[in-house]
Design a protein around this motif. Sequence first.
Motif: not given
Lengths: 405, 159
Positions: A105-107, A110, A209, A241
């Motif tokens: 994920g981008v989570s 980051l 993002d 996502s």
Amino acid sequence: MKTNDSKSHRDYIATHLKGVPRSGIRDFFDIVSSRKDIISLGIGEPDFATPWGIREASIYALDRGATSYTSNLGLESLRSAISDYISDKFGVRYDPASEILVTVGVSEALDLAVRAIVNPGDEVIYHEPSYVCYAPIVTFAHGKSVAVQTRPEDGFVLERDMIEKKLTDRTKALLINFPTNPTGATLNRGQLEGIAKLACERDLLVVTDEIYSELTYEGERMSIASMPGMKDRTLLLHGLSKAWAMTGFRLGYACGRRDLIEAMMKIHQYTMMCAPILSQKAGIEALRNHDADVERMRRAYEKRRNYIVSSLNEMGLSCHMPKGAFYAFPDIRSCGLSSKDFALRLLDEENVACVPGTAFGSSGEGFLRCSYATDIEEIKEAMKRMAAFVERGARNAERGPTPFS
Amino acid sequence: MDELLRLLKENALESPANLAKMLGLSEKDVKDKIQEYEKNGVIRGYQAIVNEDSLNLDKVSAVIEVKITPEREGGFNGIAGRISRFPEVDAMYLMSGAFDLLVFVSGRNLKEVASFISEKLATIEGVVSTATHFMLKIYKEKGVLMAAHDENERLQVSP
Ligand SMILES: Cc1ncc(COP(=O)(O)O)c(C=O)c1O
């Protein structure tokens, strides 16, 4: 002598964690999930299931026994697909061998980005209201997060001079997210160029993002990574996502200069190893063959956006037209309630859940996030109920000074 | 395709007021456009998508591959026009490949459909051959799944 089962009263929790508040979203989630039969406009993920062709690619991979780890960077074929996709849509070419890292994920991307660049005390500037994790991940990395408040009167955009006011000699990076969760704001070319110039002048790294990039409804779609001089000083983070409706696959990626990707990979390889292989297989299919599905969903969101924004304005809640993402962010100040009280009362009286703007930073006070990643029939019903709620408040206001008390 | 048509194809019962809101048009514009589409034959009707398998109907459906000899004047259109006018025919397409027309027919029972084919369809001059396939179950119609649906529980609030 002490026994082995003695209770410990030692505080094991790291000090720098203690100042980080629980996510406002979680608080609200706890309240909402105790209730039945609500209509929720509080959901930050697509209501569509992942397009079948993408799901099928993952099933096929599972059938064929794709159950192993992959390279730390991610499958070579996925990195190639990402490289082609980003080159095609964003106009920047990254080398699949060294400039792309596949993440959970981008989570995760980051978190890796921030941990890879922040020394204790370094400052990272971001814009507020914003996605919930930006300030906390900087704190987790022993950095200092510095918020720039964007303003409703100019559509929550970010301009160079707003950032300049927050610069110090500890400023290392700028974290931006356009289209923005929760405001739907986008930046035009001039605004992006201004920020890019500033980054070049002050030698800042920009972490962008781009997770809502495909869900842009108006204006030119572009990334700061494609501006002159910016490829080397930008970490472009993106994932599948939102636009591909793949939240549950947990798939994202980072693109950037080789040394930055290498540094992020170092953390990733020891803490995560790799993104799930079935998700990576699905990701290849998504990026190579599903532009039409993305466009189909984008068009559906666009119509819902038009519907929800015009309904909110009709009921007297002033709402700017979001240019991207899938959130309307109406101004509820005319009702004389705080964001939180408005959201709680709306839930209590009309069974409609929206997220208080304050969940996205203090500058979200006076606003409410209404997600239109929700079936149109539910949006219609929610708007009917919200209109009744606002109408009641307005009628009460004629009788007394505080409309909703 | 015009976004208005797309919306109507998804839900023909959507009110002009709601359509207007979704498209950023006035209600009058929407009504005028729909009327125009109806008048010039772009919109040819409005129907519900019914899951007939759930109704225990006395009904059988078949798909027939039909080979025909094109006519000197009019090609396939003359014969195709004749066949398509039978009320038993629900849908019909001109195809490329091993046969010419794909004809969807239905009747109350097998015998009825069979006699339509042997007495009406196959006897039309220019029809060379037919191959009939009876339908057993509907999985999907007009883009709508009839026998399955996605199950997904989203969290009620998420970031
Ligand atoms: C702006 C923004 N960035 C990142 C994320 C996290 O996305 P992912 O599912 O790729 O971890 C979200 C999810 O809500 C988001 O809104």
